[in-house]
Structure formats: C-alpha cells, structure tokens
Design a protein around this motif. Structure first.
Motif, PDB file in Angstrom:
ATOM      1  N   SER A   1      52.407  34.375  34.425  1.00 16.10           N
ATOM      2  CA  SER A   1      53.361  34.035  35.482  1.00 16.10           C
ATOM      3  C   SER A   1      52.776  34.369  36.850  1.00 16.10           C
ATOM      4  O   SER A   1      52.015  35.326  37.013  1.00 16.10           O
ATOM      5  N   SER A   2      53.128  33.569  37.837  1.00 13.76           N
ATOM      6  CA  SER A   2      52.632  33.773  39.189  1.00 13.76           C
ATOM      7  C   SER A   2      53.030  35.141  39.730  1.00 13.76           C
ATOM      8  O   SER A   2      52.245  35.808  40.410  1.00 13.76           O
ATOM      9  N   ALA A   3      54.257  35.578  39.415  1.00 10.46           N
ATOM     10  CA  ALA A   3      54.747  36.876  39.891  1.00 10.46           C
ATOM     11  C   ALA A   3      53.901  38.013  39.335  1.00 10.46           C
ATOM     12  O   ALA A   3      53.553  38.958  40.049  1.00 10.46           O
ATOM     13  N   ASN A   4      53.545  37.915  38.052  1.00 12.05           N
ATOM     14  CA  ASN A   4      52.721  38.955  37.432  1.00 12.05           C
ATOM     15  C   ASN A   4      51.325  38.970  38.043  1.00 12.05           C
ATOM     16  O   ASN A   4      50.760  40.042  38.299  1.00 12.05           O
ATOM     17  N   GLN A   5      50.774  37.785  38.280  1.00 12.42           N
ATOM     18  CA  GLN A   5      49.438  37.702  38.862  1.00 12.42           C
ATOM     19  C   GLN A   5      49.400  38.265  40.275  1.00 12.42           C
ATOM     20  O   GLN A   5      48.383  38.820  40.707  1.00 12.42           O
ATOM     21  N   GLU A   6      50.498  38.147  40.999  1.00 12.07           N
ATOM     22  CA  GLU A   6      50.572  38.716  42.347  1.00 12.07           C
ATOM     23  C   GLU A   6      50.642  40.242  42.303  1.00 12.07           C
ATOM     24  O   GLU A   6      50.117  40.926  43.181  1.00 12.07           O
ATOM     25  N   ARG A   7      51.281  40.779  41.257  1.00 10.69           N
ATOM     26  CA  ARG A   7      51.474  42.229  41.139  1.00 10.69           C
ATOM     27  C   ARG A   7      50.203  42.951  40.727  1.00 10.69           C
ATOM     28  O   ARG A   7      50.022  44.130  41.046  1.00 10.69           O
ATOM     29  N   LEU A   8      49.332  42.252  39.992  1.00  7.97           N
ATOM     30  CA  LEU A   8      48.124  42.887  39.477  1.00  7.97           C
ATOM     31  C   LEU A   8      47.044  42.917  40.558  1.00  7.97           C
ATOM     32  O   LEU A   8      46.581  41.884  41.024  1.00  7.97           O
ATOM     33  N   ILE A   9      46.670  44.119  40.949  1.00  4.20           N
ATOM     34  CA  ILE A   9      45.689  44.323  42.019  1.00  4.20           C
ATOM     35  C   ILE A   9      44.350  44.738  41.420  1.00  4.20           C
ATOM     36  O   ILE A   9      44.292  45.595  40.534  1.00  4.20           O
ATOM     37  N   ILE A  10      43.296  44.133  41.920  1.00  5.60           N
ATOM     38  CA  ILE A  10      41.941  44.430  41.463  1.00  5.60           C
ATOM     39  C   ILE A  10      41.197  45.178  42.564  1.00  5.60           C
ATOM     40  O   ILE A  10      41.207  44.769  43.729  1.00  5.60           O
ATOM     41  N   LYS A  11      40.578  46.254  42.192  1.00  7.76           N
ATOM     42  CA  LYS A  11      39.789  47.024  43.158  1.00  7.76           C
ATOM     43  C   LYS A  11      38.415  47.263  42.570  1.00  7.76           C
ATOM     44  O   LYS A  11      38.289  47.837  41.481  1.00  7.76           O
ATOM     45  N   ARG A  12      37.414  46.798  43.256  1.00  7.85           N
ATOM     46  CA  ARG A  12      36.053  47.013  42.767  1.00  7.85           C
ATOM     47  C   ARG A  12      35.586  48.411  43.148  1.00  7.85           C
ATOM     48  O   ARG A  12      35.713  48.824  44.300  1.00  7.85           O
ATOM     49  N   LYS A  13      35.063  49.113  42.163  1.00 11.23           N
ATOM     50  CA  LYS A  13      34.559  50.449  42.440  1.00 11.23           C
ATOM     51  C   LYS A  13      33.294  50.352  43.271  1.00 11.23           C
ATOM     52  O   LYS A  13      32.555  49.379  43.195  1.00 11.23           O
ATOM     53  N   LYS A  14      33.059  51.364  44.060  1.00 12.81           N
ATOM     54  CA  LYS A  14      31.890  51.375  44.925  1.00 12.81           C
ATOM     55  C   LYS A  14      30.636  51.271  44.085  1.00 12.81           C
ATOM     56  O   LYS A  14      30.418  52.059  43.161  1.00 12.81           O
ATOM     57  N   ALA A  15      29.828  50.284  44.398  1.00 15.10           N
ATOM     58  CA  ALA A  15      28.617  50.052  43.613  1.00 15.10           C
ATOM     59  C   ALA A  15      27.611  51.173  43.830  1.00 15.10           C
ATOM     60  O   ALA A  15      27.452  51.691  44.940  1.00 15.10           O
ATOM     61  N   ILE A  16      26.947  51.532  42.754  1.00 12.81           N
ATOM     62  CA  ILE A  16      25.906  52.548  42.819  1.00 12.81           C
ATOM     63  C   ILE A  16      24.566  51.846  42.669  1.00 12.81           C
ATOM     64  O   ILE A  16      24.345  51.085  41.732  1.00 12.81           O
ATOM     65  N   ASP A  17      23.672  52.103  43.623  1.00 10.47           N
ATOM     66  CA  ASP A  17      22.367  51.460  43.593  1.00 10.47           C
ATOM     67  C   ASP A  17      21.535  52.066  42.465  1.00 10.47           C
ATOM     68  O   ASP A  17      21.090  53.215  42.541  1.00 10.47           O
TER      69      ASP A  17
ATOM     70  N   LEU B   1      33.889  38.918  49.365  1.00 10.17           N
ATOM     71  CA  LEU B   1      34.403  38.053  50.422  1.00 10.17           C
ATOM     72  C   LEU B   1      35.814  38.472  50.829  1.00 10.17           C
ATOM     73  O   LEU B   1      36.120  38.583  52.027  1.00 10.17           O
ATOM     74  N   LEU B   2      36.672  38.711  49.845  1.00  7.36           N
ATOM     75  CA  LEU B   2      38.048  39.122  50.137  1.00  7.36           C
ATOM     76  C   LEU B   2      38.077  40.497  50.806  1.00  7.36           C
ATOM     77  O   LEU B   2      38.873  40.738  51.713  1.00  7.36           O
ATOM     78  N   THR B   3      37.183  41.387  50.359  1.00  3.18           N
ATOM     79  CA  THR B   3      37.105  42.722  50.953  1.00  3.18           C
ATOM     80  C   THR B   3      36.653  42.638  52.404  1.00  3.18           C
ATOM     81  O   THR B   3      37.193  43.330  53.279  1.00  3.18           O
ATOM     82  N   ASP B   4      35.653  41.792  52.674  1.00  3.61           N
ATOM     83  CA  ASP B   4      35.153  41.611  54.048  1.00  3.61           C
ATOM     84  C   ASP B   4      36.246  41.057  54.957  1.00  3.61           C
ATOM     85  O   ASP B   4      36.264  41.336  56.159  1.00  3.61           O
ATOM     86  N   ARG B   5      37.140  40.267  54.382  1.00  6.21           N
ATOM     87  CA  ARG B   5      38.262  39.710  55.158  1.00  6.21           C
ATOM     88  C   ARG B   5      39.424  40.691  55.262  1.00  6.21           C
ATOM     89  O   ARG B   5      40.453  40.377  55.853  1.00  6.21           O
ATOM     90  N   ASP B   6      39.237  41.860  54.645  1.00 10.47           N
ATOM     91  CA  ASP B   6      40.280  42.888  54.607  1.00 10.47           C
ATOM     92  C   ASP B   6      41.522  42.374  53.888  1.00 10.47           C
ATOM     93  O   ASP B   6      42.652  42.687  54.282  1.00 10.47           O
ATOM     94  N   GLU B   7      41.300  41.576  52.841  1.00  9.95           N
ATOM     95  CA  GLU B   7      42.390  41.034  52.046  1.00  9.95           C
ATOM     96  C   GLU B   7      42.498  41.802  50.722  1.00  9.95           C
ATOM     97  O   GLU B   7      41.488  42.213  50.150  1.00  9.95           O
ATOM     98  N   GLN B   8      43.709  41.971  50.265  1.00  9.95           N
ATOM     99  CA  GLN B   8      43.919  42.597  48.967  1.00  9.95           C
ATOM    100  C   GLN B   8      43.507  41.623  47.862  1.00  9.95           C
ATOM    101  O   GLN B   8      43.801  40.437  47.919  1.00  9.95           O
ATOM    102  N   ILE B   9      42.796  42.130  46.862  1.00  6.33           N
ATOM    103  CA  ILE B   9      42.332  41.276  45.767  1.00  6.33           C
ATOM    104  C   ILE B   9      43.404  41.248  44.689  1.00  6.33           C
ATOM    105  O   ILE B   9      43.577  42.211  43.942  1.00  6.33           O
ATOM    106  N   THR B  10      44.142  40.171  44.624  1.00  8.93           N
ATOM    107  CA  THR B  10      45.162  40.034  43.579  1.00  8.93           C
ATOM    108  C   THR B  10      44.616  39.156  42.459  1.00  8.93           C
ATOM    109  O   THR B  10      43.728  38.321  42.666  1.00  8.93           O
ATOM    110  N   TYR B  11      45.167  39.355  41.287  1.00  9.25           N
ATOM    111  CA  TYR B  11      44.794  38.549  40.125  1.00  9.25           C
ATOM    112  C   TYR B  11      45.052  37.072  40.424  1.00  9.25           C
ATOM    113  O   TYR B  11      44.266  36.197  40.040  1.00  9.25           O
ATOM    114  N   LYS B  12      46.124  36.780  41.152  1.00  6.21           N
ATOM    115  CA  LYS B  12      46.474  35.393  41.461  1.00  6.21           C
ATOM    116  C   LYS B  12      45.403  34.714  42.312  1.00  6.21           C
ATOM    117  O   LYS B  12      45.059  33.553  42.088  1.00  6.21           O
TER     118      LYS B  12
END
Length: 204
Positions: A170-186, A104-115
């Motif tokens: 901490s909120s600051a740490n959660q904002e700094r941590l970025i999550i990126k899902r690897k391209k799914a393999i069928d 959902l976040l990817t479709d919205r072109d939003e960065q996925i943060t831990y926060k």
C-alpha cells in the motif's frame, strides 16, 4: 458472418507477418512462423527498449526468500566478508543503482522513503518488480548497509513487523517506511590500518 470474420482474421495475420516494425524510430525485424509469435517478439523488444535496465536484477526474490533474509543472522561475519558478499553478488549492479539513489536523495536533503524507491525503480528505464525491490532492500538490511524505520521505530532483524513493512504494497505503508543508509566505511583505509598495525606490532 463467421466466414467473413475468418477472412478478416487471416488478412490481419498476413498483414502482421508482412509488416515492418519500428521501436522508437528504429527499424527492427522479427522472424516467426505465426503472426502471434511475431507480435510477441515485437512486444518483447519494446519492453527491452523501454525498460533497458530491468536486467540489472539477475537474481529474483519471492516473499519466502525475503522472509529468509530478514531472519538470517550474519552477526558472525566480519566486515570484509559482508562487504564481499554484496560486491560479488549477482545483483551487485542493482545494489549500486540503489546506493546512487540514496546518495542523490541525501544530497537533496530528502528523506528516503520506501515509496520513493519503489516509484523510481518500478518505472522506466528499470521496471523492477516490487518484490525484487523489497528483496534487494532486505539483503542490504541483512548485511547492515541500511537501517529501516517505521513510525519512528527502528526495525530489527528476525521480526515479523520488519518483514511486513517490506511486503505490504500500500502507498501509505511505503510512505511510512524510512530507509537510512549507514555511513559507509572505506574498506581500503581499514586494510591499510590493519597492514600498518601488523608492521608495527607484528602479526600476532
């Protein structure tokens, strides 16, 4: 004064025992031998109603178990084995919710943060503990389903900095941590490719 307070306490307890309870306009009955037991059952029902997806996390995590996940080497596992580990996992439904959130976040072109993940899954209807959210992400990271980055640096397995990135609340740490899902393999496509290859070239 003490006798008066004692009478008031008894009256309140009797009122609770005889009371009719409603949870979101739904009439519910709680049986118990004491007013405290009845009251606690009411609170439990309220929590179940508000956080009705909290039970998706069936296997809970601790700081120690998360450390174990970060330090686990699964490089020897084949792709199918890693996929099967998450598919049959006790928390497979929770993993599915996380994947949908990422999509959902990817479709919205939003960065996925831990926060963003913590804010979503610690709120209703989930109510997941932060330690459990960290554990779920650690498991997905261990099986290479996601990548983790902080301050632009890709985090690695077996490193203390990776563990701390997930455990710091901490909120600051959660904002700094970025999550990126690897391209799914069928997986099914890969199975068909292997099957076709065996038919053409033989099983050896």
């Amino acid at each position: 004064v003490k006798s008066r307070l004692a009478r008031i306490k008894i009256q309140i307890e009797n009122a609770i025992m005889k009371s009719t309870a409603f949870v979101y306009s739904r009439k519910v009955e709680f049986k118990g031998t004491t007013s405290k037991e009845v009251f606690n059952k009411g609170l439990e029902e309220l929590v179940k109603t508000v956080y009705h997806r909290t039970n998706l996390v069936k296997r809970h995590y601790t700081d120690q178990s998360i450390k174990g996940l970060i330090n686990t080497d699964v490089s020897g596992l084949k792709l199918f084995d890693m996929n099967n580990e998450l598919v049959k996992h006790d928390n497979r439904d929770a993993f599915s919710e996380l994947r949908m959130c990422f999509e959902l976040l990817t479709d919205r072109d939003e960065q996925i943060t831990y926060k963003k993940v913590v804010d979503k899954f610690s709120a209703k209807p989930f109510g997941w503990q932060i330690t459990d959210i960290a554990g779920l992400l650690a498991e997905m990271f261990m099986y290479s389903e996601i990548e983790l980055k902080t301050d632009g640096e890709k985090l690695e397995k077996g490193k203390e900095i990776t563990l701390q990135a997930l455990l710091k609340t901490s909120s600051a740490n959660q904002e700094r941590l970025i999550i990126k899902r690897k391209k799914a393999i069928d997986i099914e496509i890969i199975k068909k490719v292997i099957k076709n290859a065996k038919e053409v070239f033989g099983s050896h």
